[in-house]
Design a protein around this motif. Structure first.
Motif, short mmCIF file in Angstrom:
data_model
loop_
_atom_site.label_atom_id
_atom_site.label_comp_id
_atom_site.label_asym_id
_atom_site.label_seq_id
_atom_site.Cartn_x
_atom_site.Cartn_y
_atom_site.Cartn_z
N UNK A 232 0.84 -1.20 0.00
CA UNK A 232 0.00 0.00 0.00
C UNK A 232 0.88 1.25 0.00
N UNK A 233 1.91 1.26 0.84
CA UNK A 233 2.82 2.41 0.86
C UNK A 233 3.54 2.56 -0.47
N UNK A 234 3.91 1.44 -1.08
CA UNK A 234 4.60 1.48 -2.37
C UNK A 234 3.70 2.08 -3.45
N UNK A 239 2.36 6.70 -6.83
CA UNK A 239 1.41 7.71 -7.29
C UNK A 239 1.97 9.11 -7.08
N UNK A 240 2.55 9.34 -5.91
CA UNK A 240 3.13 10.66 -5.62
C UNK A 240 4.30 10.95 -6.55
N UNK A 241 5.17 9.96 -6.77
CA UNK A 241 6.32 10.16 -7.64
C UNK A 241 5.88 10.48 -9.07
N UNK A 242 4.87 9.74 -9.57
CA UNK A 242 4.39 10.00 -10.93
C UNK A 242 3.72 11.37 -11.02
N UNK A 243 3.01 11.77 -9.95
CA UNK A 243 2.38 13.09 -9.95
C UNK A 243 3.43 14.20 -9.97
#
Length: 411
Positions: A232-234, A239-243
């Protein structure tokens, strides 16, 4: 035969003591070799190196490679200092079981020949093999718990945590497979009716292995929970990195005002709007006075007692039932008034004091019982708003039965 066994044991004692003394004498050298991965041959004499090689403490893997600790010595140090990164979990149960079978046959042969000294020695060694088998699983389980509580929390990234989790799961799987190799039906057959062997190989071992199996299941449950948490953390990190990467490529990007658009994208239009339902908010303390007033204004049914009917043999039973029902209804109403008085007073009230002050004619025991019954009939949300305290006393000096003397009710 017994003298030969004693001589062999004495020889083993002497050799073992000498080699343990070597470990203590060269402890700094061996510990440095454990940390560095090799032995600094320049820091020790050639005679000492020959003794360590002869004692099977050091070895040279190849002609062009430096001296290093033997794997068993390195494993012993890792176990003593709780170095879980370099500690290996041995799940080879088949070899331990074969040693147990050999010891059992030797014990039975000695018993058949009447050599009780040798049989006692074989039984002692058999006990050591059984305890070694159980201790092997105990050490492995302790290593897994230590890894859960240390390695998972101090790795560099989530990928490392997931790799540690998978490694621990593979070791746990080997341990569970090792437990499945132990067939107690074969061990029962091997005992051949000997009570001592059955107690050692079946009763004690089964209890110990059952505890180990339960511990392994707890470890497995914890590993699955951690893996789900890490995944879940991954996913959130990805998602944050891609954003962040998208915003770096499009610095002028501004999200659209989706609520005011006529056509909402499907990702934002998953379910219909929820229509809120009206209900009394009991948890709002500022509305308590208003709610109390609303409750008091609710019309109540007439509870006047019916006039006493003339006694008649035909209708006697119905008249008694009606009178009991009316008294019960009146008792219930008086208890409700007591609850409302507590809410209005906003302080703790005594049930018996209220009974006396309002000159109610109810029996004290019936009055207290009805208050408790009404409290238990309230919804759990309403019960949390009230506090019911019992004033109890022992029935007598020799009877620990607790009798309720009074009740304190507060909001």
């Amino acid at each position: 035969m017994a003298k030969r066994e004693l001589a062999s044991a004495s020889n083993l004692l002497q050799i073992g003591a000498q080699r343990l003394a070597l470990l203590g004498k060269h402890h700094k050298l061996l510990m440095q070799a454990y940390l560095n991965g090799f032995v600094d041959e320049a820091s020790v004499s050639e005679a000492a190196l020959k003794k360590l090689l002869a004692a099977r403490i050091l070895w040279r893997p190849g002609d062009d490679q430096p001296l290093t600790l033997r794997p068993l010595v390195s494993e012993l140090i890792a176990s003593m200092v709780a170095d879980e990164n370099r500690r290996q979990i041995n799940a080879d149960v088949a070899e331990k079981l074969e040693q147990i079978r050999v010891r059992v046959r030797a014990y039975q042969d000695a018993q058949a020949k009447g050599d009780y000294t040798n049989s006692e020695l074989q039984l002692q060694r058999l006990s050591e093999n059984v305890f070694d088998l159980s201790g092997q699983f105990e050490e492995a389980i302790d290593s897994l718990w230590h890894r859960l509580n240390s390695d998972f929390g101090f790795v560099a990234s989530l990928d490392d945590k997931i790799r540690e989790n998978q490694r621990a799961q593979s070791q746990l799987r080997r341990l569970l497979d090792g437990l499945e190799l132990i067939d107690f039906e074969q061990l029962i057959t091997l005992c051949e009716g000997s009570n001592g062997l059955r107690k050692l190989l079946v009763s004690q071992l089964q209890v110990q292995l059952s505890e180990h199996h339960s511990s392994l299941l707890e470890v497995q449950k914890r590993l699955v929970e951690l893996l789900a948490k890490f995944r879940h953390q991954q996913a959130r990190s990805l998602l944050i990195a891609n954003t962040v990467a998208f915003l770096r490529e499009h610095p002028n990007y501004r999200p659209s005002d989706y609520p005011n658009r006529s056509k909402v994208p499907s990702i934002f239009n998953r379910s219909a709007a929820i229509i809120p339902s009206a209900g009394i908010a009991i948890d709002r303390s500022q509305d308590r006075d208003t709610l109390s007033q609303v409750v008091r204004d609710i019309p109540r049914p007439s509870t006047a007692l019916l006039p006493e009917q003339p006694k008649a043999a035909t209708y006697h039973s119905n008249a008694v039932d009606d009178a009991v029902a009316l008294r019960q209804q009146q008792l219930k109403l008086d208890v409700e008034n007591f609850y409302l008085a507590v809410i209005d007073a906003k302080r703790s009230l005594s049930a018996l004091e209220y009974l006396s002050e309002n000159e109610l004619s109810w029996d004290k025991e019936i009055w207290l019982y009805q208050i408790i019954a009404e409290y238990q009939a309230l919804p759990s949300a309403v019960q949390k708003q009230l506090t019911l305290n019992h004033h109890e006393q022992k029935a007598s000096m020799y009877n620990d039965l607790r009798l309720i003397e009074d009740i304190q009710l507060s909001t």
